[in-house]
Design a protein around this motif. Structure first.
Motif, PDB file in Angstrom:
ATOM      1  N   ALA A 105     -98.167  41.295-146.827  1.00  0.00           N
ATOM      2  CA  ALA A 105     -97.241  41.981-145.923  1.00  0.00           C
ATOM      3  C   ALA A 105     -95.944  42.329-146.646  1.00  0.00           C
ATOM      4  CB  ALA A 105     -96.950  41.097-144.702  1.00  0.00           C
ATOM      5  N   THR A 106     -95.453  41.402-147.495  1.00  0.00           N
ATOM      6  CA  THR A 106     -94.218  41.646-148.232  1.00  0.00           C
ATOM      7  C   THR A 106     -94.392  42.781-149.232  1.00  0.00           C
ATOM      8  OG1 THR A 106     -93.661  39.307-147.992  1.00  0.00           O
ATOM      9  CG2 THR A 106     -92.437  40.541-149.632  1.00  0.00           C
ATOM     10  N   SER A 107     -95.539  42.868-149.885  1.00  0.00           N
ATOM     11  CA  SER A 107     -95.800  43.960-150.827  1.00  0.00           C
ATOM     12  C   SER A 107     -95.759  45.313-150.123  1.00  0.00           C
ATOM     13  CB  SER A 107     -97.164  43.750-151.507  1.00  0.00           C
ATOM     14  OG  SER A 107     -97.172  42.569-152.280  1.00  0.00           O
ATOM     15  N   VAL A 108     -96.378  45.378-148.932  1.00  0.00           N
ATOM     16  CA  VAL A 108     -96.367  46.631-148.185  1.00  0.00           C
ATOM     17  C   VAL A 108     -94.938  46.991-147.781  1.00  0.00           C
ATOM     18  CG1 VAL A 108     -97.162  47.766-146.081  1.00  0.00           C
ATOM     19  CG2 VAL A 108     -98.734  46.326-147.375  1.00  0.00           C
ATOM     20  N   VAL A 109     -94.164  46.009-147.320  1.00  0.00           N
ATOM     21  CA  VAL A 109     -92.775  46.260-146.936  1.00  0.00           C
ATOM     22  C   VAL A 109     -91.973  46.754-148.130  1.00  0.00           C
ATOM     23  CG1 VAL A 109     -90.632  45.132-146.205  1.00  0.00           C
ATOM     24  CG2 VAL A 109     -92.736  44.677-144.976  1.00  0.00           C
ATOM     25  N   ARG A 110     -92.149  46.107-149.269  1.00  0.00           N
ATOM     26  CA  ARG A 110     -91.388  46.510-150.463  1.00  0.00           C
ATOM     27  C   ARG A 110     -91.690  47.958-150.837  1.00  0.00           C
ATOM     28  NH1 ARG A 110     -93.264  43.030-153.735  1.00  0.00           N
ATOM     29  NH2 ARG A 110     -91.727  41.419-153.248  1.00  0.00           N
ATOM     30  N   TYR A 111     -92.955  48.337-150.762  1.00  0.00           N
ATOM     31  CA  TYR A 111     -93.286  49.712-151.118  1.00  0.00           C
ATOM     32  C   TYR A 111     -92.682  50.694-150.091  1.00  0.00           C
ATOM     33  CZ  TYR A 111     -95.791  54.037-151.921  1.00  0.00           C
ATOM     34  OH  TYR A 111     -96.070  55.367-152.148  1.00  0.00           O
ATOM     35  N   LEU A 112     -92.830  50.364-148.802  1.00  0.00           N
ATOM     36  CA  LEU A 112     -92.326  51.276-147.777  1.00  0.00           C
ATOM     37  C   LEU A 112     -90.808  51.464-147.882  1.00  0.00           C
ATOM     38  CD1 LEU A 112     -94.382  50.138-144.646  1.00  0.00           C
ATOM     39  CD2 LEU A 112     -94.734  52.179-146.036  1.00  0.00           C
ATOM     40  N   ILE A 113     -90.089  50.405-148.290  1.00  0.00           N
ATOM     41  CA  ILE A 113     -88.634  50.518-148.422  1.00  0.00           C
ATOM     42  C   ILE A 113     -88.268  51.220-149.725  1.00  0.00           C
ATOM     43  CG2 ILE A 113     -86.489  49.199-148.687  1.00  0.00           C
ATOM     44  CD1 ILE A 113     -87.687  47.095-146.820  1.00  0.00           C
ATOM     45  N   GLU A 114     -88.811  50.720-150.847  1.00  0.00           N
ATOM     46  CA  GLU A 114     -88.385  51.206-152.157  1.00  0.00           C
ATOM     47  C   GLU A 114     -88.970  52.568-152.507  1.00  0.00           C
ATOM     48  OE1 GLU A 114     -89.497  48.127-154.827  1.00  0.00           O
ATOM     49  OE2 GLU A 114     -87.971  46.709-154.112  1.00  0.00           O
ATOM     50  N   GLU A 115     -90.219  52.802-152.152  1.00  0.00           N
ATOM     51  CA  GLU A 115     -90.863  54.057-152.520  1.00  0.00           C
ATOM     52  C   GLU A 115     -90.988  55.029-151.339  1.00  0.00           C
ATOM     53  OE1 GLU A 115     -91.510  54.664-155.609  1.00  0.00           O
ATOM     54  OE2 GLU A 115     -91.053  52.631-156.306  1.00  0.00           O
ATOM     55  N   GLY A 116     -91.157  54.474-150.145  1.00  0.00           N
ATOM     56  CA  GLY A 116     -91.384  55.338-148.983  1.00  0.00           C
ATOM     57  C   GLY A 116     -90.117  55.790-148.264  1.00  0.00           C
ATOM     58  N   GLY A 117     -88.979  55.157-148.547  1.00  0.00           N
ATOM     59  CA  GLY A 117     -87.731  55.590-147.924  1.00  0.00           C
ATOM     60  C   GLY A 117     -87.550  55.121-146.487  1.00  0.00           C
ATOM     61  N   VAL A 118     -88.293  54.096-146.042  1.00  0.00           N
ATOM     62  CA  VAL A 118     -88.144  53.571-144.685  1.00  0.00           C
ATOM     63  C   VAL A 118     -86.872  52.720-144.626  1.00  0.00           C
ATOM     64  CG1 VAL A 118     -89.203  52.148-142.882  1.00  0.00           C
ATOM     65  CG2 VAL A 118     -90.632  53.614-144.332  1.00  0.00           C
ATOM     66  N   ASP A 119     -86.126  52.853-143.559  1.00  0.00           N
ATOM     67  CA  ASP A 119     -84.868  52.109-143.382  1.00  0.00           C
ATOM     68  C   ASP A 119     -85.160  50.610-143.355  1.00  0.00           C
ATOM     69  OD1 ASP A 119     -82.387  51.145-142.814  1.00  0.00           O
ATOM     70  OD2 ASP A 119     -82.105  52.293-140.964  1.00  0.00           O
ATOM     71  N   ARG A 120     -84.504  49.872-144.258  1.00  0.00           N
ATOM     72  CA  ARG A 120     -84.761  48.437-144.369  1.00  0.00           C
ATOM     73  C   ARG A 120     -84.292  47.677-143.127  1.00  0.00           C
ATOM     74  NH1 ARG A 120     -82.295  46.824-149.583  1.00  0.00           N
ATOM     75  NH2 ARG A 120     -82.850  44.720-148.916  1.00  0.00           N
ATOM     76  N   ASN A 121     -83.376  48.271-142.368  1.00  0.00           N
ATOM     77  CA  ASN A 121     -82.903  47.598-141.159  1.00  0.00           C
ATOM     78  C   ASN A 121     -83.916  47.657-140.024  1.00  0.00           C
ATOM     79  OD1 ASN A 121     -80.332  46.919-142.216  1.00  0.00           O
ATOM     80  ND2 ASN A 121     -79.666  49.033-141.906  1.00  0.00           N
ATOM     81  N   ASN A 122     -84.909  48.523-140.149  1.00  0.00           N
ATOM     82  CA  ASN A 122     -85.899  48.687-139.079  1.00  0.00           C
ATOM     83  C   ASN A 122     -87.237  48.039-139.393  1.00  0.00           C
ATOM     84  OD1 ASN A 122     -83.998  50.222-137.735  1.00  0.00           O
ATOM     85  ND2 ASN A 122     -84.809  52.181-138.472  1.00  0.00           N
ATOM     86  N   ILE A 123     -87.352  47.330-140.511  1.00  0.00           N
ATOM     87  CA  ILE A 123     -88.666  46.857-140.940  1.00  0.00           C
ATOM     88  C   ILE A 123     -88.597  45.373-141.243  1.00  0.00           C
ATOM     89  CG2 ILE A 123     -88.332  47.320-143.422  1.00  0.00           C
ATOM     90  CD1 ILE A 123     -91.233  48.435-143.393  1.00  0.00           C
TER      91      ILE A 123
END
Length: 531
Positions: free
Chosen positions: A467-485
């Motif tokens: 789950a942490t790997s997916v979150v890291r990719y979505l934040i760092e590479e996907g541009g998803v707001d870290r405050n919402n994830i």
């Protein structure tokens, strides 16, 4: 199998056609036949493997179809629930509308009652003003009556004083009349005595003259009786003096008679005055009787006025009490109306808030539905393969991704094929600003192997790491707001299928991306800002 038979037949045909051949050619041919047999065997093995794979894929496809059918039924069930929820919401809205209409009707009724109370209060005020004017008029009449009573009492006092004076004058007149009558009686007695003396004197004078005549006649005869004559002369002189006195007394009697006449006239005048005073006294007594009657009448009127005034005061007290009660009722009505207005305002505010929340929910669900459509469109290939399932229930959206498209077995690093899928997902998730995004890692119930225990002691660490790997990719590479994830690992605690079968275990090894609402107040604020 069919391919090998065909090759043998072909070889036999070549032998028949070519006939006898050299040994080298025969050997070569046998080698070629052997190679052909080996190739045929490999082909048969590949065909068998392909058949098994096809059968497995067919079975997986059937299972996927069954799963899709069950998901479709679940979606239909969810849609039915959503319809029921919508119907319940509509019913609630209709009930709220009916309640609001009922409250508005009650408010209108209260307003009408308040207006009627105001009108009644105005009528009471007008009646109070009329009563006050009547009381003022009665007070003025009472003051005038008191003044008239005072004047009448003053007149009665003056008349009584005059009566006393007249009574005293009458007593004095009566005393004077009695004195005059006494004096008159004395004078009358004295006059009678004087008349008797005069008569006696008159008779005595006649006798004296007769005697003088006799004496003169006998003078000559009684010359000798000179002494007697002288004595008689002296007596005559004395008698003359007495006659003079009598004459003086007669003059005095005439003066006394004049005085008596004057006194008689004064007595008559006094009698007339007494009669006049007696008439005046009678008139005064009549006037006094009339004044007494008037006083009694005024006293009765005064008592009536007092009673009427007391009744009016009691009525005014009752009116004041009624007014106080009505004012209390009005205050209560005003307080109740204010409370009702505040309650209605609170209900209106609550309704507006619920309406805003409902609008926000509807907008949120619409945006979530749009997000689901975009995800379905972007991930349709993987969805068709059964590797990804997207499900929306109300205001929640779940993306279920089996682990094989993201991770290798026992690994927590996303493989290149999974990165492509996550890239498609992140392109959509980074546009979502009104949802919290939770990445959940799930495993089956098979314990971690010995080789991996040093890195992942239990399934908890593995699910959390994935789950942490997916979150890291979505934040760092996907541009998803870290405050919402956020990321969370559940290990094998939330299976979706039974772990008794391989298919169930494969379904339980998954990554779930869940989109759920933020705080409603934040959503309403965003809706207001957007509108």
């Amino acid at each position: 199998m069919m391919t090998r038979t065909m090759l043998l037949a072909l070889a036999m045909s070549v032998l028949v056609v070519t006939g006898c051949v050299s040994k080298g050619t025969h050997t070569q041919t046998l080698g070629e036949l052997d190679e052909a047999r080996k190739a045929s065997a490999r082909t048969a093995a590949e065909l068998e493997k392909l058949k098994k794979e096809s059968a497995a894929e067919l079975q997986a496809s059937r299972q996927a179809n069954a799963k899709l059918t069950s998901d479709l039924e679940a979606a239909r069930t969810e849609i039915g629930k959503l319809k029921e929820n919508v119907s319940a919401i509509q019913k609630g809205l209709y009930e709220e509308r009916d309640a609001r209409q009922q409250v508005e009707g009650e408010l209108k009724k209260l307003r009408d009652e308040y207006q009627a109370a105001q009108q009644q209060l105005a009528d009471f005020r007008r009646e109070r003003d009329l009563l006050q004017a009547k009381v003022d008029e009665l007070k003025r009449d009472l003051t005038a009556a008191n003044q008239a009573m005072t004047n009448a009492e003053a007149r009665i006092a003056a008349m009584q004083k005059e009566k006393q004076e007249l009574t005293a004058s009458l007593g004095e007149a009566r005393d004077r009349a009695r004195d005059l009558e006494t004096k008159l009686a004395a004078e009358s007695a004295q006059a009678a005595a004087l008349r008797e003396d005069k008569q006696r004197l008159m008779s005595g004078t006649t006798t004296a003259q007769e005697e003088i005549a006799k004496l003169q006649k006998r003078a000559a005869e009684l010359e000798t009786q000179a002494a007697l004559t002288a004595d008689l002369t002296k007596r005559l002189e004395e008698r003359d003096q007495e006659i003079g006195k009598l004459r003086q007394m007669a003059a005095d009697r005439d003066a006394l008679a004049a005085k008596v006449a004057s006194l008689t006239e004064e007595l008559n005048k006094a009698k007339e005055r007494v009669a006049s005073v007696t008439g005046d006294l009678s008139s005064l007594r009549d006037e006094e009787a009339k004044l007494k009657q008037e006083r009694d009448r005024l006293a009765q009127e005064w008592e009536k006025l007092q009673a009427s005034l007391q009744r009016e005061q009691e009525r005014l007290k009752a009116v004041e009490a009624e007014k106080a009660r009505l004012e209390q009722e009005r205050d209560k009505l005003m307080a109740s109306l204010q409370q009702e207005q505040e309650r209605l305002k609170a209900e209106a505010a609550e309704k507006a808030r619920l309406e805003q929340e409902r609008a926000a929910k509807e907008a949120e669900i619409q945006r979530l539905t749009k997000t689901q459509e975009e995800l379905n469109k972007a991930l349709q290939e993987e969805i068709a393969k059964g590797n990804i399932k997207i499900k929306q229930i109300g205001d929640r959206l779940t993306i279920n991704m089996v682990d094989k498209i993201l991770f290798d077995s026992g690994q927590a690093k996303v493989k290149p094929e999974g990165l492509k899928v996550l890239k498609q997902v992140s392109d959509i998730l980074k546009t979502v600003t009104d949802k919290q995004i939770r990445i959940e890692g799930h495993t089956d119930n098979v314990p971690i192997g010995v080789k991996l225990r040093e890195k992942f002691p239990t399934n908890w660490e593995l699910s959390t790491a994935r789950a942490t790997s997916v979150v890291r990719y979505l934040i760092e590479e996907g541009g998803v707001d870290r405050n919402n994830i956020s990321a969370v690992g559940y290990a094998d605690t939330r299976p979706v299928e039974s772990n008794d079968t391989e298919e169930g275990k494969a379904a339980n090894r998954r990554i779930e991306i869940t989109l759920y609402p933020k705080d409603l107040s934040e959503i309403v604020k965003q809706v207001k800002q957007a509108s």
